[in-house]
Design a protein around this motif. Structure first.
Motif, PDB file in Angstrom:
ATOM      1  N   GLU A  17      39.186  71.621  40.300  1.00  0.00           N
ATOM      2  CA  GLU A  17      37.815  71.739  39.821  1.00  0.00           C
ATOM      3  C   GLU A  17      37.428  73.198  39.617  1.00  0.00           C
ATOM      4  O   GLU A  17      36.720  73.528  38.671  1.00  0.00           O
ATOM      5  N   ILE A  48      38.737  74.398  36.264  1.00  0.00           N
ATOM      6  CA  ILE A  48      37.937  73.842  35.159  1.00  0.00           C
ATOM      7  C   ILE A  48      36.613  74.592  35.042  1.00  0.00           C
ATOM      8  O   ILE A  48      36.198  74.973  33.946  1.00  0.00           O
ATOM      9  N   VAL A  49      35.977  74.835  36.172  1.00  0.00           N
ATOM     10  CA  VAL A  49      34.705  75.564  36.172  1.00  0.00           C
ATOM     11  C   VAL A  49      34.923  76.987  35.644  1.00  0.00           C
ATOM     12  O   VAL A  49      34.138  77.505  34.853  1.00  0.00           O
ATOM     13  N   LEU A  55      37.311  77.995  33.587  1.00  0.00           N
ATOM     14  CA  LEU A  55      37.576  77.918  32.145  1.00  0.00           C
ATOM     15  C   LEU A  55      36.296  77.685  31.349  1.00  0.00           C
ATOM     16  O   LEU A  55      36.102  78.268  30.277  1.00  0.00           O
ATOM     17  N   ILE A  56      35.420  76.835  31.867  1.00  0.00           N
ATOM     18  CA  ILE A  56      34.130  76.593  31.206  1.00  0.00           C
ATOM     19  C   ILE A  56      33.310  77.879  31.206  1.00  0.00           C
ATOM     20  O   ILE A  56      32.707  78.252  30.192  1.00  0.00           O
ATOM     21  N   GLY A  57      33.300  78.581  32.321  1.00  0.00           N
ATOM     22  CA  GLY A  57      32.584  79.854  32.399  1.00  0.00           C
ATOM     23  C   GLY A  57      33.164  80.889  31.451  1.00  0.00           C
ATOM     24  O   GLY A  57      32.440  81.637  30.794  1.00  0.00           O
ATOM     25  N   GLY A  82      34.816  80.237  28.666  1.00  0.00           N
ATOM     26  CA  GLY A  82      34.455  79.818  27.308  1.00  0.00           C
ATOM     27  C   GLY A  82      33.012  80.171  26.987  1.00  0.00           C
ATOM     28  O   GLY A  82      32.702  80.653  25.895  1.00  0.00           O
ATOM     29  N   GLY A  83      32.122  79.931  27.931  1.00  0.00           N
ATOM     30  CA  GLY A  83      30.713  80.259  27.722  1.00  0.00           C
ATOM     31  C   GLY A  83      30.506  81.752  27.542  1.00  0.00           C
ATOM     32  O   GLY A  83      29.738  82.193  26.679  1.00  0.00           O
ATOM     33  N   SER A  84      31.202  82.523  28.349  1.00  0.00           N
ATOM     34  CA  SER A  84      31.093  83.982  28.218  1.00  0.00           C
ATOM     35  C   SER A  84      31.635  84.456  26.875  1.00  0.00           C
ATOM     36  O   SER A  84      31.058  85.341  26.231  1.00  0.00           O
TER      37      SER A  84
END
Length: 80
Positions: free
Chosen positions: A2, A5-6, A8-10, A12-14
């Motif tokens: 987890e 994943i968090v 990678l999401i962060g 991507g958002g950045s």
């Protein structure tokens, strides 16, 4: 898992936020450059018109000198 994943999401958002910021900054910079180009063109047009006016003024001064010289010649021929 987890945490990855968090992360990678962060990431991507950045990345998306950075790209959007760069594009916005580039648009603003291009706009400012266009505005400066317009001002420079207006300034250059003013300089060109000033040179033309100076040339016309010099021509008029020369014409006045010639006319004054002719008047002096006529006056001196009348006196003699």
């Amino acid at each position: 898992m987890e945490g990855i994943i968090v992360a990678l999401i962060g990431l991507g958002g950045s990345a998306v936020g950075s790209v959007i910021g760069i594009l916005t900054s580039a648009k603003l910079t291009n706009y400012r450059i266009e505005q400066l180009e317009k001002r420079v063109q207006a300034h250059n047009n003013l300089i060109e018109r000033t040179y033309k006016l100076e040339e016309r003024a010099q021509l008029q001064e020369e014409k006045m000198k010639v006319a004054n010289h002719r008047i002096e010649d006529l006056e001196s021929s009348i006196k003699h």
